[in-house]
Design an enzyme around this catalytic site. Structure first.
Site, mmCIF file in Angstrom:
data_model
loop_
_atom_site.group_PDB
_atom_site.id
_atom_site.type_symbol
_atom_site.label_atom_id
_atom_site.label_comp_id
_atom_site.label_asym_id
_atom_site.label_seq_id
_atom_site.Cartn_x
_atom_site.Cartn_y
_atom_site.Cartn_z
ATOM 1 N N HIS A 101 -95.186 -12.584 -61.424
ATOM 2 C CA HIS A 101 -96.398 -13.380 -61.631
ATOM 3 C C HIS A 101 -97.627 -12.564 -61.227
ATOM 4 O O HIS A 101 -97.576 -11.782 -60.295
ATOM 5 C CB HIS A 101 -96.314 -14.678 -60.835
ATOM 6 C CG HIS A 101 -95.252 -15.603 -61.384
ATOM 7 N ND1 HIS A 101 -94.901 -16.765 -60.775
ATOM 8 C CD2 HIS A 101 -94.485 -15.497 -62.500
ATOM 9 C CE1 HIS A 101 -93.952 -17.357 -61.493
ATOM 10 N NE2 HIS A 101 -93.675 -16.602 -62.533
ATOM 11 N N HIS A 153 -91.439 -13.942 -75.414
ATOM 12 C CA HIS A 153 -92.379 -14.282 -74.332
ATOM 13 C C HIS A 153 -92.877 -13.079 -73.546
ATOM 14 O O HIS A 153 -93.810 -13.179 -72.780
ATOM 15 C CB HIS A 153 -91.763 -15.301 -73.382
ATOM 16 C CG HIS A 153 -90.884 -14.704 -72.323
ATOM 17 N ND1 HIS A 153 -89.835 -13.867 -72.599
ATOM 18 C CD2 HIS A 153 -90.903 -14.854 -70.974
ATOM 19 C CE1 HIS A 153 -89.262 -13.513 -71.467
ATOM 20 N NE2 HIS A 153 -89.875 -14.089 -70.474
#
Lengths: 619, 168
Positions: free
Chosen positions: A339, A542
Site C-alpha cells: 500500500h 489490477h
C-alpha cells in the site's frame, strides 16, 4: 509452465477445457500473451480450474494477465455465480489439502472403483449420513502430486495410503490422520455385510510417496458463502492536479515530507479522526457520504467512485466490537506492505489516447497526479476472522465440509450467510471512506506546500475502484439478462461506455481503471471497453503481480540503498519501514507494460496514459 | 498442579524462521519450541519481528492476555490475533513474552493460556519498523508435536512445531 491441455483461442486468450479436471462445470480462460502465460506459476492453473468446479459458476472461470497463485482463488481471478443456485465468495472448495492415493477404492452406486477412475467419469459416491449410506455426485475432484504420505492398516486388514491431513471418522468425530494414534478406532465399511463398523488402527508408517493423490468435495448445499476473498477490500484511487512537472519537481521533497506527516502510515501509524461509535456506524453504512457531509470531500467526488462510494445493504449491527475497535484506531491510515501513495507525472509521450485523457482531466504537458492504494486495514480482516469463526461453528449444521479452514462457509440464504454479506458491505464502505480521508489529507498537503486551495490546484478525483470484492451485477447469459454475483480477487471492474451504471460522466470514455505497477517502474490509467461485458464479466487486471517473494526480496535488496538509488533516478521515497521498502523493489514485480498490453490486445481495456513516479510515501 | 506446564524461559536460540515456497506476497514462518509455552512465546516473537526489529523495543510496560480454547491450534491462532489486536488498538509492541499454558482438565476441557507481554508504545522515530501485519491467516496453519530422533542415539526428543502465514 501451463498444462499441455491448454488451447490457444487467440493471441491473448487461452482455454483449459472441462475435460482437464473431473468436476469442472465450465472451462477456464486465461487472458495473457504467450510470454505472460509461461511466467504464471503452476498453482494458477490448478486454482483456476478448481474455481471452475464450483456450483453455480457461469460461462468461464477467468484469470487476468497479472495472474499468480493466491489462497484458494488465484490472484487476477474473476468468477460469476448464479445468486440463487450458486455460491458467493468461493475461494474454492479446498485445494491441495487432504488426499488419498490413486489406488484407493471408493464405493459408488455401481460398486467399488479406484479413485483415479473419477478423472474420467463423475459418478455418485457413497457418503455416511447418520450411519446410513447416501449417494452424492462430487462437486469437485482434485488431483495433486505429494511427496510424503502415511500407509495405514487396520486390525481387519483394511489398507490405505493417505496424506497426514486427510480426515478419518473416529469415535470422537473427524480427525486428521496425523493425529490418530495406533489403537484408535476408525470407521470402515464392510462391503459384504453393507455395514459400517469401527476398526482398530494397527499400523501407521510414514512413507516417501512421489505420486498423485486424489480427493473429492461433496456438495451438501448448493449455495454457500465463504469469506476468504474480500477481507482487505483494497482499491485504487487517482487524483488530478493542474500542476506540472516544472511546478512540482523543485518541491518534491517538501511535498513528500508533508504528505508523510499528514497521512499516518506503517506500523504505529495512528488514526487522527477520533470517531464516536455512531460516527463509525455511519461510515460503515454511508461510506464516503459521511466524509462529504463532514467536509472531507467535495460533492462531485462521489460520482467518480465505483458504486458512488457506498454500497447499499451494509448493516453495522453485524459488526463485532473487536472490528469496531480496529476501525476506530485505523481509519484514515495508509497501512504498509504494497500500500502506498504516490506523486506521478503524465509525460506527453506516455499519453496513448489524448481525447480520453482530456475528458478525464489530463490536459497539460507533464501533468501531475496522485495515486493511492489501500483498503479497509485491520477492520476488514477482523470482519473476515469473526465470520470465519462463526462459519466454522455452523458448517456442521449445514453439513458442509471444507478441507481448508480459510474456506469456512455457510449457505448464502442462511442467516449467517446474509449477516456476513451485510458485514462485508460495511467493510467495503469503510475502505472507500479510508481512501477518501487519505485524499482529503493529500489535498490539504498540496494546499500547504503550494499555498493555494485544493480547488485552485484542480485536485479533482479521477476515479476510485475496488479490486478485491464480490458484487451483484447484471450480465447477459444465453441472451437473457441475469443478475450474477461477480467475484474479483485482485482484478478490477472495467465497464465499457455501454454500461448503465456509469452515468453521464463516463458514458463516452468507459470506466477509468487504475493499475498500480511498482514504485520504480510506474502505473497506468486505462478505460474499460464494451467487450469486457461479454468476455470477462466486466473485469480486467489490477497490477503487475509479484514474481519474487518478500523473503527473497528482503535478502536481495537493502531498503536504504534502494532509497538512495531511486533518488538518483528522480524518485523521492519516504518510508516508515526500510525492510518493507526493499520488498517493494521494481524487480520483485512482473513488467506492468506487458500486463496492460495483453489486456489491451484482448480488447478488454484501453491504455490512456502511463504514469511515472516522482515521489512515494510508504508504510 | 498436575496439568500445569512450566513457564517458558527465554532461550537465546532463535526458534522461528521465514520460509519460502508458501507465499510470495506475504510472510510464512516455521516456529519451534520444546514445549507449548516456548512455542507460543516464539510465535509471538516471530510475529513481532515482522513488524519491528526486536532489539529496539524496551520492556517498559506490560499487557496481559488470558484465553481459553478447545484445541491447541485455536489457542495459538487466538493468541497471535490478540497480540495483533493489542498492536492495532493500543499501539503496543513487545519483545519479551512470558507464557503459561494449562492442558485440559477433567472438568474444564479447554486449554488455557495466560500471557504477559513486556513492551512499549510504538514510536516511529525510535523503533526500527518492518511491515504492518494485517492478519494471521489459516493458510497452511498447523501446530504439531513432533518426535525427533537424536543423532547417534536411540533417544527420541519431542518438540512442538507450528507454521503460520501472516498477511501483510
Amino acid at each position: 509452465m501451463p498444462p499441455k491441455e491448454i488451447t490457444k483461442i487467440n493471441d491473448t486468450v487461452w482455454e483449459l477445457p472441462v475435460s482437464y479436471k473431473a468436476g469442472m462445470k465450465v472451462p477456464a480462460r486465461i487472458f495473457a500473451t504467450e510470454e505472460l502465460l509461461n511466467q504464471m506459476d503452476d498453482a494458477v492453473f490448478n486454482q483456476l480450474t478448481n474455481v471452475a468446479c464450483l456450483p453455480g459458476i457461469q460461462k468461464y472461470a477467468y484469470c487476468m494477465a497479472d495472474g499468480h497463485s493466491g489462497y484458494g482463488f488465484p490472484i487476477g481471478g474473476v468468477a460469476a455465480f448464479d445468486p440463487e443456485t450458486g455460491i458467493i465468495s468461493p475461494g474454492g472448495i479446498g485445494y491441495d489439502i487432504n488426499c488419498i492415493s490413486g489406488k484407493s477404492k471408493i464405493l459408488t452406486q455401481n460398486g467399488v472403483k479406484a479413485i483415479k477412475k473419477f478423472e474420467e467419469e463423475n459418478e455418485a459416491v457413497a457418503t455416511l449420513t447418520k450411519n446410513k449410506i447416501t449417494f452424492t455426485k462430487p462437486a469437485a475432484f482434485m488431483k495433486f502430486r505429494k511427496s510424503s504420505a502415511f500407509r495405514v492398516e487396520t486390525e481387519t486388514g483394511n489398507k490405505i495410503i493417505a496424506t497426514g491431513d486427510h480426515p478419518f471418522l473416529t469415535k470422537i468425530g473427524m480427525k486428521k490422520l496425523e493425529k490418530i494414534r495406533l489403537g484408535e478406532f476408525v470407521k470402515v465399511y464392510d462391503e459384504d455385510k453393507e455395514k459400517f463398523y469401527y476398526d482398530t488402527l494397527t499400523k501407521k508408517a510414514s512413507i516417501d510417496f512421489d505420486d498423485f493423490v486424489y480427493d473429492f468435495n461433496l456438495p451438501k448445499t448448493h449455495n454457500f458463502i465463504a469469506n476468504n476473498i474480500v477481507v482487505s477490500n483494497c482499491g485504487m484511487r487517482l487524483i488530478n492536479t493542474n500542476l506540472t512537472l516544472k511546478d512540482v519537481q523543485p518541491k518534491i521533497k517538501e511535498l513528500v515530507d508533508t504528505l508523510y506527516k499528514l497521512v499516518p502510515a506503517g506500523v504505529g501509524g495512528k488514526s487522527t479522526l477520533h470517531l464516536t461509535k455512531p460516527q463509525l456506524n455511519e461510515v460503515m453504512e454511508n461510506g464516503v457520504n459521511w466524509c462529504i457531509e463532514n467536509n472531507m470531500g467535495w460533492k462531485q467526488d462521489k460520482e467518480r467512485i465505483e458504486e458512488s462510494g457506498c454500497i447499499s445493504g451494509g448493516d453495522s449491527s453485524k459488526i463485532s466490537e473487536r472490528a469496531m475497535s480496529r476501525g476506530f484506531s485505523q481509519l484514515g491510515t495508509l497501512g504498509s506492505g504494497n500500500h502506498y501513495l504516490e506523486i506521478q507525472v503524465a509525460h506527453d509521450e506516455n499519453i496513448f489516447d489524448t481525447e480520453i485523457a482530456k475528458k478525464l482531466g489530463i490536459t497539460q504537458k507533464d501533468q501531475i497526479l496522485v495515486m493511492v492504494h489501500c483498503g479497509s486495514r485491520g477492520f476488514g480482516h477482523q470482519v473476515g476472522t469473526d465470520y470465519l469463526e462463526l462459519f466454522e461453528s455452523v458448517m456442521r449444521k449445514y453439513s458442509i465440509h471444507v478441507p481448508d479452514r480459510e474456506l469456512a462457509c455457510a449457505p448464502f440464504q442462511s442467516k449467517e450467510g446474509q449477516d456476513y454479506f451485510k458485514a462485508m458491505v460495511c467493510a467495503a464502505n469503510l475502505a472507500f471512506t479510508n481512501r477518501q480521508v487519505i485524499m482529503h489529507k493529500i489535498r490539504e498537503g498540496f494546499s500547504q506546500v503550494f499555498k493555494q486551495s485544493a480547488e485552485n490546484l484542480g485536485m479533482e478525483l479521477v476515479y476510485d475502484v475496488c479490486h478485491n470484492i464480490a458484487k451483484l451485477e447484471e450480465y447477459k447469459i444465453d441472451g437473457k439478462k441475469k443478475t450474477l454475483l461477480v467475484h474479483r480477487k485482485g482484478a478490477t471492474r472495467a465497464f465499457g461506455p455501454g454500461r448503465k451504471e456509469l452515468g453521464s460522466r463516463f458514458k463516452e470514455t468507459g470506466q477509468p481503471v487504475i493499475i498500480g505497477g511498482s514504485m520504480e517502474t510506474g502505473s497506468y490509467l486505462l478505460v474499460g471497453q464494451d467487450k469486457s461485458d461479454d468476455e470477462t464479466f466486466g473485469s480486467t487486471c489490477h497490477g503487475a503481480g509479484r514474481t519474487m517473494s518478500r523473503a527473497q526480496a528482503k535478502r536481495t535488496w537493502r531498503g536504504e540503498k534502494l532509497q538512495s538509488d531511486m533518488e538518483k533516478k528522480g524518485i523521492y521515497v519516504k518510508a516508515v519501514s526500510m525492510p518493507g521498502l526493499a520488498e517493494e523493489a521494481g524487480d520483485a514485480y512482473k513488467n506492468v507494460d506487458h500486463v496492460v498490453d495483453a489486456m489491451a490486445k484482448a480488447g478488454i481495456t484501453k491504455p490512456v496514459v502511463a504514469l511515472k513516479p516522482l515521489g512515494n510515501v510508504k508504510g | 498442579m498436575e496439568n500445569q506446564i512450566p513457564i517458558s524461559k527465554a532461550s537465546k536460540k532463535i526458534n522461528y524462521k521465514l520460509i519460502e515456497g508458501i507465499t510470495s506476497a506475504d510472510y510464512a514462518y516455521d516456529i519451534t519450541g520444546k514445549n507449548l509455552p516456548e512455542l507460543f512465546e516464539n510465535a509471538a516473537l516471530a510475529l513481532t519481528s515482522a513488524m519491528v526489529k526486536l532489539e529496539t523495543v524496551k520492556p517498559k510496560t506490560r499487557k496481559n492476555i488470558n484465553l481459553s480454547a478447545a484445541t491447541v491450534d485455536k489457542l495459538l491462532y487466538d493468541f497471535l490475533d490478540e497480540v495483533l489486536f493489542i498492536k492495532d488498538t493500543a499501539n503496543f509492541l513487545s519483545a519479551k513474552v512470558k507464557i503459561e499454558v494449562k492442558n485440559p482438565g477433567l472438568k474444564d476441557k479447554t486449554y488455557k493460556l495466560n500471557a504477559i507481554l513486556f513492551g512499549e508504545e510504538i514510536d516511529q522515530s525510535k523503533h526500527k519498523l518492518g511491515n504492518d501485519v494485517k492478519a494471521i491467516t489459516y493458510h497452511n496453519f498447523s501446530v504439531k508435536e513432533e518426535e525427533i530422533k537424536e543423532k547417534n542415539s536411540k533417544k527420541v526428543k519431542k518438540s512442538w512445531v507450528a507454521r503460520v502465514v501472516l498477511d501483510v
